[in-house]
Design a protein around this motif. Structure first.
Motif, PDB file in Angstrom:
ATOM      1  N   ALA A  41      14.482  28.172 -38.939  1.00 54.87           N
ATOM      2  CA  ALA A  41      15.751  28.710 -39.995  1.00 54.87           C
ATOM      3  C   ALA A  41      15.219  29.534 -41.006  1.00 54.87           C
ATOM      4  O   ALA A  41      15.505  30.429 -41.488  1.00 54.87           O
ATOM      5  CB  ALA A  41      16.282  27.472 -40.435  1.00 54.87           C
ATOM      6  N   TRP A  68      24.613  10.962 -37.384  1.00 52.48           N
ATOM      7  CA  TRP A  68      25.221  12.195 -37.817  1.00 52.48           C
ATOM      8  C   TRP A  68      24.422  12.842 -39.100  1.00 52.48           C
ATOM      9  O   TRP A  68      24.618  13.965 -39.597  1.00 52.48           O
ATOM     10  CB  TRP A  68      26.741  12.239 -38.167  1.00 52.48           C
ATOM     11  CG  TRP A  68      26.917  11.210 -39.408  1.00 52.48           C
ATOM     12  CD1 TRP A  68      26.972   9.743 -39.380  1.00 52.48           C
ATOM     13  CD2 TRP A  68      26.922  11.503 -40.934  1.00 52.48           C
ATOM     14  NE1 TRP A  68      27.262   9.390 -40.496  1.00 52.48           N
ATOM     15  CE2 TRP A  68      27.019  10.205 -41.230  1.00 52.48           C
ATOM     16  CE3 TRP A  68      26.952  12.633 -41.428  1.00 52.48           C
ATOM     17  CZ2 TRP A  68      27.244  10.409 -42.997  1.00 52.48           C
ATOM     18  CZ3 TRP A  68      26.617  12.609 -43.020  1.00 52.48           C
ATOM     19  CH2 TRP A  68      26.847  11.400 -43.580  1.00 52.48           C
ATOM     20  N   THR A  96      19.501  24.903 -43.222  1.00 51.43           N
ATOM     21  CA  THR A  96      19.689  26.113 -42.233  1.00 51.43           C
ATOM     22  C   THR A  96      20.409  27.086 -42.906  1.00 51.43           C
ATOM     23  O   THR A  96      20.102  28.287 -42.948  1.00 51.43           O
ATOM     24  CB  THR A  96      20.392  25.813 -40.940  1.00 51.43           C
ATOM     25  OG1 THR A  96      19.428  24.857 -39.967  1.00 51.43           O
ATOM     26  CG2 THR A  96      20.200  27.068 -40.015  1.00 51.43           C
ATOM     27  N   ALA A  97      21.676  26.648 -43.520  1.00 55.26           N
ATOM     28  CA  ALA A  97      22.734  27.545 -44.313  1.00 55.26           C
ATOM     29  C   ALA A  97      21.941  27.992 -45.469  1.00 55.26           C
ATOM     30  O   ALA A  97      21.777  29.634 -45.881  1.00 55.26           O
ATOM     31  CB  ALA A  97      23.740  26.875 -44.670  1.00 55.26           C
ATOM     32  N   PRO A 125      21.541  15.917 -38.304  1.00 54.57           N
ATOM     33  CA  PRO A 125      22.032  17.135 -37.657  1.00 54.57           C
ATOM     34  C   PRO A 125      22.869  17.746 -39.103  1.00 54.57           C
ATOM     35  O   PRO A 125      22.730  19.044 -39.146  1.00 54.57           O
ATOM     36  CB  PRO A 125      23.216  16.910 -36.774  1.00 54.57           C
ATOM     37  CG  PRO A 125      22.618  15.541 -36.130  1.00 54.57           C
ATOM     38  CD  PRO A 125      22.165  14.766 -37.348  1.00 54.57           C
ATOM     39  N   VAL A 126      23.640  16.918 -39.857  1.00 56.89           N
ATOM     40  CA  VAL A 126      24.304  17.575 -41.025  1.00 56.89           C
ATOM     41  C   VAL A 126      23.075  18.276 -41.980  1.00 56.89           C
ATOM     42  O   VAL A 126      23.091  19.200 -42.677  1.00 56.89           O
ATOM     43  CB  VAL A 126      25.012  16.721 -41.698  1.00 56.89           C
ATOM     44  CG1 VAL A 126      25.823  17.299 -43.058  1.00 56.89           C
ATOM     45  CG2 VAL A 126      26.196  16.296 -40.677  1.00 56.89           C
ATOM     46  N   ASP A 127      22.107  17.450 -42.319  1.00 60.23           N
ATOM     47  CA  ASP A 127      21.166  17.578 -42.946  1.00 60.23           C
ATOM     48  C   ASP A 127      20.414  18.900 -42.790  1.00 60.23           C
ATOM     49  O   ASP A 127      19.992  20.027 -43.483  1.00 60.23           O
ATOM     50  CB  ASP A 127      19.904  16.564 -43.265  1.00 60.23           C
ATOM     51  CG  ASP A 127      19.178  16.941 -44.444  1.00 60.23           C
ATOM     52  OD1 ASP A 127      19.681  17.054 -45.537  1.00 60.23           O
ATOM     53  OD2 ASP A 127      18.107  16.177 -44.136  1.00 60.23           O
ATOM     54  N   LEU A 128      20.128  19.078 -41.662  1.00 61.71           N
ATOM     55  CA  LEU A 128      19.672  20.362 -41.083  1.00 61.71           C
ATOM     56  C   LEU A 128      20.586  21.672 -41.075  1.00 61.71           C
ATOM     57  O   LEU A 128      19.963  22.730 -41.345  1.00 61.71           O
ATOM     58  CB  LEU A 128      19.070  20.033 -39.522  1.00 61.71           C
ATOM     59  CG  LEU A 128      18.052  19.330 -39.086  1.00 61.71           C
ATOM     60  CD1 LEU A 128      17.831  19.129 -37.687  1.00 61.71           C
ATOM     61  CD2 LEU A 128      16.650  19.684 -39.977  1.00 61.71           C
ATOM     62  N   ALA A 129      21.950  21.295 -40.948  1.00 61.28           N
ATOM     63  CA  ALA A 129      22.688  22.295 -41.015  1.00 61.28           C
ATOM     64  C   ALA A 129      22.642  23.034 -42.546  1.00 61.28           C
ATOM     65  O   ALA A 129      22.686  24.222 -42.766  1.00 61.28           O
ATOM     66  CB  ALA A 129      24.205  21.923 -40.765  1.00 61.28           C
ATOM     67  N   VAL A 130      22.696  22.036 -43.509  1.00 61.05           N
ATOM     68  CA  VAL A 130      22.813  22.414 -45.063  1.00 61.05           C
ATOM     69  C   VAL A 130      21.480  23.239 -45.298  1.00 61.05           C
ATOM     70  O   VAL A 130      21.639  24.294 -45.922  1.00 61.05           O
ATOM     71  CB  VAL A 130      22.749  21.015 -45.758  1.00 61.05           C
ATOM     72  CG1 VAL A 130      22.478  21.381 -47.260  1.00 61.05           C
ATOM     73  CG2 VAL A 130      24.125  20.392 -45.693  1.00 61.05           C
TER      74      VAL A 130
END
Length: 377
Positions: free
Chosen positions: A137, A73, A83-84, A76-81
């Motif tokens: 992103a 996990w 990306t935001a 994906p979480v790192d990429l989500a942060v």
């Protein structure tokens, strides 16, 4: 065939240590860069100070979590942060920074793209996807504020940075594997050399025992020393058989040398005057070497000196033991020893060398012979 024999299996210790170090190093570099970028970010965007500080705190807090986070996990979480963060560039970055390449968000995205190349796993395909996601992103975030042409060139540079980082990681990994393989091969070669050396030592010791026992007794019989049945000859033959049938392991237990040398003197075919000026304690292996040397020296007295009495003298101190076998017999020229009389040099001296000591023979025609055994040499 020897050439088809599989090589030693490396334990990959060097590669494992490198991968652990690579993970720690990538996190350290990422932490330092993000912290520095976080300090400079509010200065570059004073008009959006609250949003900028909030974004910096979130990104750095998440980065601290990464030091202990494990599992699928995390990526994906790192990429989500990230990306935001990229999508929020319009609120946390000045427009000029987006076009001239001084964006602190771009710095954060770059170090994340590079640091993931030094974290294992994921697989190479996933690492390419990481860079692709960050590229899209970042470029899309810039396009929301300016246009695609502004963000894409800087975004494409992410692939170059990540590719170079991955290449360096792979090359160092291969070097670590080569070092592991070389270490395993060297260890195997060392073990093989030790086994061969032990086999050679055992062979030489057996030959020395054969020379000192059966061969020496048969030589005396052949020279006519015993021209009729002698009780000592039967006893000597029994001891020879027992010595040849026994292959003792090297013993490092301490023993009293006096009792062992007295035993050798009592078994000798000549009378022996024993004098101990020092009562040494040595290892059983050293005592065996000294006993064998004394026994062979006394047999030489019987065979060659022409006398029926010898002296055994032990001296020394805490650092050294000296054992001498002396006779007042015919003596001989040491430098002109015949092939039939190499027992003292080939057996006694060589035996002491193997035990870590030293043996020497002093003699001259008509002046008797002294065999000197020293340990350590």
């Amino acid at each position: 065939m020897e050439g088809n024999r599989p090589g030693p299996a490396p334990d990959w210790a060097i590669e494992r240590e490198f991968r652990r170090s690579a993970l720690r190093f990538s996190l350290l570099v990422r932490t330092v860069v993000l912290a520095c970028a976080g300090v400079l970010a509010p200065l570059s965007a004073p008009e959006n100070l609250t949003a900028t500080i909030a974004a910096v705190l979130v990104v750095n807090a998440w980065n601290l979590v990464l030091w202990r986070a494990r599992g699928r996990w995390v990526l994906p979480v790192d990429l989500a942060v990230l990306t935001a963060l990229c999508l929020a560039q319009g609120q946390i970055e000045p427009a000029a920074a987006l076009s001239d390449g001084t964006s602190w968000v771009l710095v954060m995205v770059s170090v994340v793209a590079v640091s993931w190349q030094w974290r294992v796993p994921p697989a190479p395909g996933a690492l390419v996807a990481v860079v692709l996601v960050l590229f899209v992103a970042y470029s899309f975030g810039v396009a929301l504020v300016a246009d695609w042409e502004t963000g894409i060139p800087y975004g494409l540079w992410l692939f170059v940075e990540a590719g170079l980082a991955r290449l360096l990681f792979v090359l160092v990994c291969r070097g670590a594997r080569a070092a592991d393989t070389a270490t395993a091969e060297a260890a195997a070669a060392e073990r093989a050399a030790e086994v061969e050396a032990a086999r050679n030592r055992e062979h030489r010791e057996y030959l020395a025992t054969l020379h000192d026992t059966g061969a020496a007794t048969l030589l005396m019989v052949g020279m006519g020393v015993a021209d009729r049945p002698e009780p000592w000859l039967a006893e000597q033959a029994a001891r020879d058989v027992a010595a040849l049938a026994t292959r003792p392991e090297p013993d490092h237990e301490p023993v009293q040398l006096a009792a062992i040398l007295v035993r050798a003197a009592e078994a000798a075919p000549v009378a022996v005057d024993v004098r101990f000026e020092y009562q040494p304690v040595v290892t059983a292996a050293v005592a065996a070497a000294l006993e064998g040397g004394v026994a062979e020296a006394l047999r030489n007295v019987h065979r060659h000196a022409g006398v029926d009495r010898a002296a055994l003298v032990v001296t020394g101190d805490a650092a050294r033991v000296v054992v001498e076998v002396r006779d007042s017999g015919a003596g001989f020229a040491v430098g002109e020893t015949s092939a039939q009389r190499r027992g003292l040099t080939g057996s006694v001296v060589a035996r002491m060398d193997r035990a870590g000591g030293r043996g020497s023979v002093r003699s001259a025609p008509g002046e008797g012979t002294t065999v000197r055994l020293e340990w350590p040499g």
